[in-house]
Scaffold this motif. Structure first.
Motif, PDB file in Angstrom:
ATOM      1  N   GLU A  21      -0.319  13.867  21.056  1.00 21.37           N
ATOM      2  CA  GLU A  21       1.339  14.650  20.777  1.00 21.37           C
ATOM      3  C   GLU A  21       2.154  13.578  21.561  1.00 21.37           C
ATOM      4  OE1 GLU A  21      -0.370  18.481  23.227  1.00 21.37           O
ATOM      5  OE2 GLU A  21       1.993  17.134  24.403  1.00 21.37           O
ATOM      6  N   ASP A  22       1.602  12.775  22.037  1.00 20.09           N
ATOM      7  CA  ASP A  22       2.938  11.719  22.344  1.00 20.09           C
ATOM      8  C   ASP A  22       3.135  10.746  21.549  1.00 20.09           C
ATOM      9  OD1 ASP A  22       1.618  12.264  25.115  1.00 20.09           O
ATOM     10  OD2 ASP A  22       0.526  10.980  25.854  1.00 20.09           O
ATOM     11  N   LEU A  23       2.546  10.744  20.636  1.00 23.13           N
ATOM     12  CA  LEU A  23       2.214   9.930  18.875  1.00 23.13           C
ATOM     13  C   LEU A  23       3.055  10.607  18.293  1.00 23.13           C
ATOM     14  CD1 LEU A  23       2.825   7.804  17.813  1.00 23.13           C
ATOM     15  CD2 LEU A  23       0.180   8.406  16.356  1.00 23.13           C
ATOM     16  N   PRO A  68       0.768  -0.980  -0.392  1.00 20.13           N
ATOM     17  CA  PRO A  68       0.174   0.520   0.171  1.00 20.13           C
ATOM     18  C   PRO A  68       0.455   0.942  -0.212  1.00 20.13           C
ATOM     19  CG  PRO A  68       0.380  -0.984   2.434  1.00 20.13           C
ATOM     20  CD  PRO A  68       1.003  -2.303   1.716  1.00 20.13           C
ATOM     21  N   GLN A  69       0.570   2.386  -0.762  1.00 15.90           N
ATOM     22  CA  GLN A  69       1.277   3.669  -0.595  1.00 15.90           C
ATOM     23  C   GLN A  69       0.464   3.702   0.472  1.00 15.90           C
ATOM     24  OE1 GLN A  69      -0.285   2.364  -4.654  1.00 15.90           O
ATOM     25  NE2 GLN A  69       1.091   4.468  -5.600  1.00 15.90           N
ATOM     26  N   VAL A  70      -1.059   3.836   0.748  1.00 17.11           N
ATOM     27  CA  VAL A  70      -1.557   4.888   1.742  1.00 17.11           C
ATOM     28  C   VAL A  70      -1.698   3.675   2.766  1.00 17.11           C
ATOM     29  CG1 VAL A  70      -2.988   6.436   3.008  1.00 17.11           C
ATOM     30  CG2 VAL A  70      -1.867   7.033   0.726  1.00 17.11           C
ATOM     31  N   ILE A  71      -1.276   3.944   4.382  1.00 17.00           N
ATOM     32  CA  ILE A  71      -1.788   3.088   5.669  1.00 17.00           C
ATOM     33  C   ILE A  71      -3.165   3.837   6.310  1.00 17.00           C
ATOM     34  CG2 ILE A  71      -1.177   0.897   7.256  1.00 17.00           C
ATOM     35  CD1 ILE A  71       1.543   1.229   4.885  1.00 17.00           C
ATOM     36  N   VAL A  72      -3.684   3.709   6.704  1.00 12.18           N
ATOM     37  CA  VAL A  72      -4.535   3.970   7.881  1.00 12.18           C
ATOM     38  C   VAL A  72      -4.245   2.723   9.394  1.00 12.18           C
ATOM     39  CG1 VAL A  72      -6.767   5.213   9.075  1.00 12.18           C
ATOM     40  CG2 VAL A  72      -5.937   5.313   6.644  1.00 12.18           C
ATOM     41  N   LEU A  73      -4.096   3.598  10.035  1.00  8.07           N
ATOM     42  CA  LEU A  73      -3.955   2.823  11.404  1.00  8.07           C
ATOM     43  C   LEU A  73      -4.264   3.628  12.639  1.00  8.07           C
ATOM     44  CD1 LEU A  73       0.400   2.459  11.939  1.00  8.07           C
ATOM     45  CD2 LEU A  73      -1.524   0.896  10.732  1.00  8.07           C
ATOM     46  N   ASN A  74      -5.222   2.370  13.143  1.00  4.39           N
ATOM     47  CA  ASN A  74      -5.451   2.727  14.165  1.00  4.39           C
ATOM     48  C   ASN A  74      -5.410   2.948  16.066  1.00  4.39           C
ATOM     49  OD1 ASN A  74      -7.712   3.008  12.999  1.00  4.39           O
ATOM     50  ND2 ASN A  74      -9.015   1.017  13.317  1.00  4.39           N
ATOM     51  N   ALA A  75      -4.382   3.651  16.225  1.00  5.90           N
ATOM     52  CA  ALA A  75      -3.371   4.019  17.349  1.00  5.90           C
ATOM     53  C   ALA A  75      -4.337   4.032  18.587  1.00  5.90           C
ATOM     54  CB  ALA A  75      -2.139   5.281  16.861  1.00  5.90           C
ATOM     55  N   GLY A  76      -3.644   5.090  19.171  1.00  8.29           N
ATOM     56  CA  GLY A  76      -4.501   5.195  20.108  1.00  8.29           C
ATOM     57  C   GLY A  76      -3.771   3.674  22.220  1.00  8.29           C
ATOM     58  N   ALA A  77      -3.238   2.840  21.646  1.00  9.91           N
ATOM     59  CA  ALA A  77      -2.831   1.735  21.910  1.00  9.91           C
ATOM     60  C   ALA A  77      -3.688   1.308  22.769  1.00  9.91           C
ATOM     61  CB  ALA A  77      -1.649   2.833  23.415  1.00  9.91           C
ATOM     62  N   ALA A  78      -5.008   1.231  23.112  1.00  5.16           N
ATOM     63  CA  ALA A  78      -6.364   0.795  23.239  1.00  5.16           C
ATOM     64  C   ALA A  78      -5.811  -0.303  24.342  1.00  5.16           C
ATOM     65  CB  ALA A  78      -7.445   0.800  22.951  1.00  5.16           C
ATOM     66  N   GLN A  79      -6.098  -0.057  26.000  1.00  6.34           N
ATOM     67  CA  GLN A  79      -5.779  -1.248  26.812  1.00  6.34           C
ATOM     68  C   GLN A  79      -7.174  -1.292  27.765  1.00  6.34           C
ATOM     69  OE1 GLN A  79      -1.612  -0.135  29.038  1.00  6.34           O
ATOM     70  NE2 GLN A  79      -2.058   1.354  27.399  1.00  6.34           N
ATOM     71  N   PHE A  80      -6.956  -2.271  28.667  1.00 13.27           N
ATOM     72  CA  PHE A  80      -8.182  -3.446  30.032  1.00 13.27           C
ATOM     73  C   PHE A  80      -6.886  -2.672  30.679  1.00 13.27           C
ATOM     74  CE2 PHE A  80     -10.616  -3.771  25.748  1.00 13.27           C
ATOM     75  CZ  PHE A  80     -11.635  -4.061  26.447  1.00 13.27           C
ATOM     76  N   LEU A  81      -7.013  -2.519  32.302  1.00 14.23           N
ATOM     77  CA  LEU A  81      -6.586  -2.801  33.269  1.00 14.23           C
ATOM     78  C   LEU A  81      -5.538  -3.883  33.626  1.00 14.23           C
ATOM     79  CD1 LEU A  81      -8.813  -2.458  35.916  1.00 14.23           C
ATOM     80  CD2 LEU A  81      -7.612  -0.223  35.114  1.00 14.23           C
ATOM     81  N   GLU A  82      -5.737  -4.940  32.576  1.00 18.83           N
ATOM     82  CA  GLU A  82      -4.480  -5.696  32.129  1.00 18.83           C
ATOM     83  C   GLU A  82      -4.462  -6.369  30.815  1.00 18.83           C
ATOM     84  OE1 GLU A  82      -5.190  -8.666  34.711  1.00 18.83           O
ATOM     85  OE2 GLU A  82      -5.469  -7.589  36.599  1.00 18.83           O
ATOM     86  N   GLY A  83      -3.740  -6.759  30.589  1.00 18.09           N
ATOM     87  CA  GLY A  83      -3.178  -7.736  28.973  1.00 18.09           C
ATOM     88  C   GLY A  83      -2.821  -6.805  28.108  1.00 18.09           C
ATOM     89  N   GLY A  84      -2.276  -5.343  28.503  1.00 16.79           N
ATOM     90  CA  GLY A  84      -1.661  -5.756  26.930  1.00 16.79           C
ATOM     91  C   GLY A  84      -2.143  -4.432  25.773  1.00 16.79           C
ATOM     92  N   THR A  85      -1.118  -3.784  25.229  1.00 15.83           N
ATOM     93  CA  THR A  85      -1.908  -2.809  24.215  1.00 15.83           C
ATOM     94  C   THR A  85      -2.936  -4.241  22.788  1.00 15.83           C
ATOM     95  OG1 THR A  85      -0.596  -2.811  22.873  1.00 15.83           O
ATOM     96  CG2 THR A  85      -0.873  -0.927  24.635  1.00 15.83           C
ATOM     97  N   ILE A  86      -4.359  -3.261  23.061  1.00 20.83           N
ATOM     98  CA  ILE A  86      -5.450  -3.851  21.725  1.00 20.83           C
ATOM     99  C   ILE A  86      -5.318  -3.052  20.967  1.00 20.83           C
ATOM    100  CG2 ILE A  86      -6.780  -5.318  23.431  1.00 20.83           C
ATOM    101  CD1 ILE A  86      -9.222  -3.196  23.140  1.00 20.83           C
ATOM    102  N   THR A  87      -4.443  -1.517  20.498  1.00 18.48           N
ATOM    103  CA  THR A  87      -4.424  -1.865  18.639  1.00 18.48           C
ATOM    104  C   THR A  87      -3.630  -1.186  19.098  1.00 18.48           C
ATOM    105  OG1 THR A  87      -5.432   0.386  19.916  1.00 18.48           O
ATOM    106  CG2 THR A  87      -6.412  -0.785  19.321  1.00 18.48           C
ATOM    107  N   ALA A 122       3.038   3.144  19.764  1.00 18.63           N
ATOM    108  CA  ALA A 122       3.344   4.806  19.298  1.00 18.63           C
ATOM    109  C   ALA A 122       4.473   3.621  18.115  1.00 18.63           C
ATOM    110  CB  ALA A 122       4.170   5.158  20.370  1.00 18.63           C
ATOM    111  N   ASP A 123       5.022   2.730  19.748  1.00 19.14           N
ATOM    112  CA  ASP A 123       6.105   1.112  18.725  1.00 19.14           C
ATOM    113  C   ASP A 123       5.424   0.661  17.769  1.00 19.14           C
ATOM    114  OD1 ASP A 123       7.995   2.250  20.813  1.00 19.14           O
ATOM    115  OD2 ASP A 123       7.981   0.162  21.660  1.00 19.14           O
ATOM    116  N   ASP A 124       3.922   0.479  17.619  1.00 19.46           N
ATOM    117  CA  ASP A 124       3.808  -0.119  16.749  1.00 19.46           C
ATOM    118  C   ASP A 124       3.055   0.337  15.280  1.00 19.46           C
ATOM    119  OD1 ASP A 124       3.350  -2.684  18.365  1.00 19.46           O
ATOM    120  OD2 ASP A 124       0.949  -2.006  19.079  1.00 19.46           O
ATOM    121  N   VAL A 125       3.181   1.722  15.672  1.00 21.02           N
ATOM    122  CA  VAL A 125       2.743   2.769  14.146  1.00 21.02           C
ATOM    123  C   VAL A 125       4.659   2.830  13.946  1.00 21.02           C
ATOM    124  CG1 VAL A 125       2.833   5.036  13.793  1.00 21.02           C
ATOM    125  CG2 VAL A 125       1.257   4.146  15.052  1.00 21.02           C
TER     126      VAL A 125
END
Ligand SMILES: [Zn+2]
Length: 253
Positions: free
Chosen positions: A225-227, A172-191, A194-197
């Protein structure tokens, strides 16, 4: 091609002469409870739409839904969209759409067409381990058409083999990424974090990245801003657009 971020993961994509609405979340601010078991328990969406919901759906030719979690497909969207709009999604969500009265449901097993636009469904991991299993299935889409750049809308996924495969196979030439590093109290990020991006930027160095899915749902902890700071630090900022709500993305740079 033109892309407008409406809010969160909701996009207007003008592509191949059509107007697509992606992942419509159109509820008013505060219409829903906070996501359970998450930090920052505030009612969702955290912010209102930049324009009235009725205006978001106006003139839409087709709708693409990556999955039906409430931040991608909500009550207002299911109520105000025309029941005859072509509605593309993953096979697992077909029954839900039909149950809501939609008549033109088009589940995509592998790929589908809308006019001259080819829509390829891609996979994803909405987290890691057990969390990803619980939140599955999720999808992304690649759009292709003559004379248009290939667009990859990755959906709710962390960096994983499915994303690597989409980059390799579709280039792809253009990629839309769902960032946000969504997470619950446990279990790591689910979207995407910044590292993934940054990883996607490095794996697809010629692609333009559009980072969305921030500052609208309570469990998304990564702020724009963090991203911006982190992609700058990783020296990939020139590749990344971080649009505000309602903003049309400047893709040529
Ligand atoms: Zn989401």
């Amino acid at each position: 091609m033109r892309i407008q971020l409406v809010r969160h993961a909701t996009l207007i994509v003008e592509y191949g002469g059509h107007r697509f609405l992606v992942d419509p979340m159109l509820d008013d601010a505060g219409a829903r409870e906070a996501i359970e078991n998450s930090p920052n328990p505030r009612r969702n969406p955290l912010v209102g739409l930049p324009v009235a919901a009725q205006d978001v759906v106006k003139g839409v030719d087709a709708v693409l839904v990556t999955h039906t979690h409430s931040d991608h497909w909500d009550k207002t969207a299911s109520e105000i969209l025309s029941k005859s709009v072509p509605l593309f999604g993953q096979p697992a969500d077909e029954a839900k759409f039909r149950g809501q009265g939609f008549m033109e449901v088009r589940p995509i097993q592998d790929s589908a067409r809308f006019g001259d636009v080819e829509i390829v469904r891609t996979g994803g991991q909405h987290g890691t381990g057990k969390m990803a299993e619980m939140l599955a299935p999720v999808s992304g889409f690649v759009l292709r058409a003559q004379g248009e750049p290939t667009l990859y809308i990755a959906g709710d996924t962390v960096w994983c083999e499915d994303v690597r495969k989409a980059l390799r196979e579709c280039d792809p030439q253009v990629i839309v990424l769902n960032a946000g590093a969504a997470q619950f109290l446990e279990g790591g990020t689910i979207t995407m974090s910044a590292d993934d991006v940054v990883t996607v930027c490095r794996e697809a160095p010629k692609a333009r990245i559009v980072a969305v899915h921030m500052e609208a749902i309570n469990h998304c902890l990564l702020m724009r801003e963090d991203l911006a700071f982190q992609v700058e630090a990783a020296r990939v900022a020139g590749q990344v657009a971080i649009p505000g709500d309602g903003e049309w993305v400047a893709l040529l740079k």
